[in-house]
Design a protein around this motif. Structure first.
Motif, mmCIF file in Angstrom:
data_model
loop_
_atom_site.group_PDB
_atom_site.id
_atom_site.type_symbol
_atom_site.label_atom_id
_atom_site.label_comp_id
_atom_site.label_asym_id
_atom_site.label_seq_id
_atom_site.Cartn_x
_atom_site.Cartn_y
_atom_site.Cartn_z
ATOM 1 N N ARG A 257 0.842 -1.193 0.000
ATOM 2 C CA ARG A 257 0.000 0.000 0.000
ATOM 3 C C ARG A 257 0.884 1.253 0.000
ATOM 4 N NH1 ARG A 257 -2.007 -1.819 5.901
ATOM 5 N NH2 ARG A 257 -0.225 -1.134 7.148
ATOM 6 N N LEU A 258 0.409 2.280 -0.715
ATOM 7 C CA LEU A 258 1.137 3.539 -0.762
ATOM 8 C C LEU A 258 0.943 4.306 0.534
ATOM 9 C CD1 LEU A 258 0.749 5.214 -4.273
ATOM 10 C CD2 LEU A 258 2.860 4.605 -3.117
ATOM 11 N N PRO A 259 2.010 4.920 1.054
ATOM 12 C CA PRO A 259 1.833 5.782 2.229
ATOM 13 C C PRO A 259 0.901 6.937 1.900
ATOM 14 C CG PRO A 259 4.168 5.324 1.826
ATOM 15 C CD PRO A 259 3.412 4.826 0.632
ATOM 16 N N LYS A 260 0.060 7.328 2.845
ATOM 17 C CA LYS A 260 -0.838 8.456 2.657
ATOM 18 C C LYS A 260 -0.092 9.739 3.035
ATOM 19 C CE LYS A 260 -4.250 5.867 1.385
ATOM 20 N NZ LYS A 260 -3.540 4.614 1.241
ATOM 21 N N VAL A 459 -4.990 8.074 -3.564
ATOM 22 C CA VAL A 459 -3.733 8.804 -3.515
ATOM 23 C C VAL A 459 -3.697 9.784 -4.687
ATOM 24 C CG1 VAL A 459 -2.539 6.889 -2.441
ATOM 25 C CG2 VAL A 459 -2.480 7.121 -4.909
ATOM 26 N N PHE A 460 -2.806 10.766 -4.584
ATOM 27 C CA PHE A 460 -2.698 11.770 -5.627
ATOM 28 C C PHE A 460 -1.689 11.331 -6.686
ATOM 29 C CE2 PHE A 460 -3.810 14.144 -1.739
ATOM 30 C CZ PHE A 460 -5.024 14.660 -2.161
ATOM 31 N N VAL A 461 -2.067 11.414 -7.936
ATOM 32 C CA VAL A 461 -1.165 11.098 -9.045
ATOM 33 C C VAL A 461 -0.823 12.406 -9.745
ATOM 34 C CG1 VAL A 461 -0.858 9.832 -11.192
ATOM 35 C CG2 VAL A 461 -2.158 8.803 -9.328
ATOM 36 N N ILE A 462 0.379 12.905 -9.511
ATOM 37 C CA ILE A 462 0.847 14.125 -10.159
ATOM 38 C C ILE A 462 1.965 13.730 -11.115
ATOM 39 C CG2 ILE A 462 1.808 16.428 -9.830
ATOM 40 C CD1 ILE A 462 0.776 16.383 -6.986
ATOM 41 N N ILE A 463 1.750 13.948 -12.389
ATOM 42 C CA ILE A 463 2.765 13.612 -13.385
ATOM 43 C C ILE A 463 3.767 14.755 -13.446
ATOM 44 C CG2 ILE A 463 3.190 13.019 -15.786
ATOM 45 C CD1 ILE A 463 0.291 12.025 -15.922
ATOM 46 N N ARG A 471 6.551 9.111 -6.700
ATOM 47 C CA ARG A 471 5.742 8.547 -5.613
ATOM 48 C C ARG A 471 6.627 7.839 -4.608
ATOM 49 N NH1 ARG A 471 5.825 3.192 -5.786
ATOM 50 N NH2 ARG A 471 6.200 2.091 -7.746
ATOM 51 N N PRO A 472 6.130 7.629 -3.380
ATOM 52 C CA PRO A 472 6.908 6.888 -2.384
ATOM 53 C C PRO A 472 7.032 5.414 -2.773
ATOM 54 C CG PRO A 472 5.079 8.079 -1.378
ATOM 55 C CD PRO A 472 4.849 8.100 -2.848
ATOM 56 N N LEU A 473 8.088 4.794 -2.334
ATOM 57 C CA LEU A 473 8.210 3.343 -2.460
ATOM 58 C C LEU A 473 7.334 2.685 -1.406
ATOM 59 C CD1 LEU A 473 12.071 3.146 -2.873
ATOM 60 C CD2 LEU A 473 10.427 2.437 -4.598
ATOM 61 N N THR A 474 6.701 1.601 -1.770
ATOM 62 C CA THR A 474 5.911 0.864 -0.790
ATOM 63 C C THR A 474 6.827 -0.030 0.037
ATOM 64 O OG1 THR A 474 5.504 -1.077 -2.190
ATOM 65 C CG2 THR A 474 4.001 0.798 -2.441
#
Length: 557
Positions: A257-260, A459-463, A471-474
């Motif tokens: 899971r991605l960190p919030k 989660v936010f996806v900013i290109i 993005r953070p590593l899970t």
């Protein structure tokens, strides 16, 4: 070039035993279990006797990954217990002795002892001032305490080899400890060598990880050489991650899971160039950037254009967790018999229509409420944000923004964070050393070229400007970079507990299994030859020479 001096008669596979002190989650044990060697007609492997650690979660991980029990033991002596915990131990606590060590190894005497003592007080992640406190000095002394207990416990049949892994800074911050460790081993008849290596190079990992390794050879039981493991190619981080599903896919389990993160943190990550860290934010002309919304319309709550072709019709309902099945319909004409209050918004200063029991979409009215929720006489500075280039309002004694304390739109992002804080790793290069921290304390984010099709996880996806998703590593990906198995008995890796912070700490502290395997193989080669009283001549680099140096002679005389 290898020349066999003695004839080797044995053809059976020999299993050498290994015991792990400060075993952690079992990364080192996994490496030894996976190591086999077939050399000059000899075959060998390892059998794990057990592990010892003070953390119950680590002991559970050890059993989960290796299938062998780890014993939960506190190896502090009384003085160091008090220095570390700041209090006297309870009545249930006692100093561990030789008896408990032998019980942890099931009464057997190992051929190899592998120690990975705590490194928190020796690592550069801790300030020197904090490292010199009683608490962390006590933690550092565990290396001597653990080594002495094992030497005494196995004195009747000493191990052929001792291996001790730690951070390279142990040579400076732990210089006096190493002097004691080497002297202790030499007094028990061991020849000692220590040096640094890159786990990424000897294990073929997707990260560079500099570590310290001490290897001590019992001169009477193992008279032959131990060679240095060959170097392998360090992989790019993308070679590891590209084989994995994107974050938050259920198939990978809870550790993926991605960190919030806060919105501002996502924006900062997007602005940091790949390969950079927090310091690059100070170079950015922030007024020249803006965020552009790119509607995708095919995800949860997706609304499709009226004048465009529709997306594929699926069997899922609209809303969270499903594909788009909504449309921006311009036709909102009143039909015969339709309730007059459907989607009715009543003005604040006009009478309400008849109150019904229906919901808003079918008759219950809504109101355009001009009230902010603040009462008459509320402090004018509530949630007031002062511009950086303007004078301040009156300073009051309020302590929070919601009751009058002032806030400032500060353009500075200056801090004393160490190198790598909020570092964004390049997808096509090896990662930096995996630690137990998150993106706010190390390089634990990636410029991922794989853009998710739908944002199902919230989660936010900013290109970013480079076309990738920063993005953070899970936690699951960090385990992959450390060489942990991602699937255990057919299910995704799931360490003990449910805390990402705890998982990351244990993963970051672990010996990468592929690096441990590379070390175990060269050790196994030496053990096999010693078991047959055989030796060899080779042009490979020697790790521990059988020759006793003059420093040892002076120390032992």
């Amino acid at each position: 070039m290898v020349a066999k001096i003695r004839n080797i008669k044995s053809t059976e596979t020999k299993a050498f035993t290994v015991m792990h002190f400060f075993c952690g989650s079992g990364g080192g044990a996994l490496g030894f279990q996976g190591a086999t060697e077939e050399y000059a007609g000899l075959k060998g492997s390892y059998r794990t006797l057990g592990g010892i650690d003070v953390n119950p979660r680590c002991c559970e991980d050890f059993k989960y990954l290796t299938g062998v029990k780890a014993t939960c033991l506190d190896l502090f002596d009384r003085r160091d217990y008090i220095d570390f915990h700041g209090k006297e131990p309870g009545t249930e606590w006692h100093e561990v002795g030789i008896k408990e060590i032998l019980e942890a190894s099931n009464g057997e005497y190992p051929n190899v002892v592998f120690l990975s003592p705590p490194c928190k007080g020796l690592t550069g992640l801790l300030s020197e001032e904090k490292a010199n406190t009683k608490k962390y000095q006590a933690l550092n002394r565990l290396v001597v305490r653990g080594l002495f207990l094992s030497l005494e416990a196995y004195k009747k049949n000493p191990p052929d080899l001792y291996l001790m892994e730690n951070v390279p800074r142990i040579k400076t911050r732990g210089k006096s400890l190493l002097h004691t460790v080497k002297g202790l081993l030499r007094s028990y008849g061991y020849s000692v060598d220590d040096r640094d290596h890159d786990c990424g190079e000897i294990g073929g990992l997707g990260q560079h990880r500099k570590r310290y390794l001490l290897i001590a050879r019992n001169q009477s039981k193992m008279p032959n050489f131990v060679y240095i493991p060959p170097k392998q190619r360090v992989k790019a981080i993308g070679e590891i991650l590209d084989k994995l599903p994107l974050p938050d896919e259920p198939i990978a389990g809870p550790m993926h899971r991605l960190p919030k993160l806060q919105w501002k943190t996502w924006v900062r990550l997007a602005l940091i160039p790949a390969g950079g860290d927090w310091r690059d934010l100070e170079k950015i002309a922030h007024e020249s950037y803006w965020l552009e919304h790119i509607p995708r319309g095919s995800g949860s709550h997706g609304v499709q254009e009226w004048n465009e072709p529709g997306n594929t019709v699926t069997s899922k309902r609209g809303g969270s967790g499903s594909t788009a099945s909504n449309v921006s319909d311009p036709r909102l004409k009143e039909r015969a018999g339709r309730h007059p209050g459907v989607y009715r918004v009543v003005k604040f200063d006009e009478p309400s229509p008849c109150v019904t029991g229906t919901r808003f979409g079918s008759g219950s009215p809504a109101i355009s409420d001009p009230r902010t929720g603040f009462k008459e006489g509320t402090h004018k500075a509530i949630y007031r944000v002062i511009r950086w280039d303007k004078e301040s309002n009156t300073v009051t004694g309020a302590y929070r923004p919601n009751n009058g304390a002032l806030s400032i739109s500060d353009p500075r992002f200056k801090c004393s964070s160490r190198d790598g804080t909020m570092g964004v790793l390049r997808f096509n290069e090896p990662a930096k050393c995996v630690t137990s921290g998150d993106i706010h304390s190390c390089s634990a984010a990636i410029a991922d070229p794989r853009i998710p099709k739908d944002n199902e996880s919230g989660v936010f996806v900013i290109i970013s400007t480079d076309g990738t998703w920063h993005r953070p590593l899970t936690t699951w990906e960090l385990a992959a970079l450390q060489g942990f198995p991602l699937w255990v008995r057919g299910k995704p890796l799931n360490l003990s507990g449910s805390s990402d912070a705890s998982w990351r700490e244990r993963i970051g502290n672990a010996v990468p299994p592929p690096a441990a395997k590379a070390i175990a193989k060269v050790v196994l080669r030496g053990l096999l030859l010693a078991s047959e009283n055989a030796w060899e001549l080779s042009n490979e680099a020697i790790w521990v020479s059988p020759k006793v140096d003059w420093n040892e002679v002076r120390l032992m005389s």
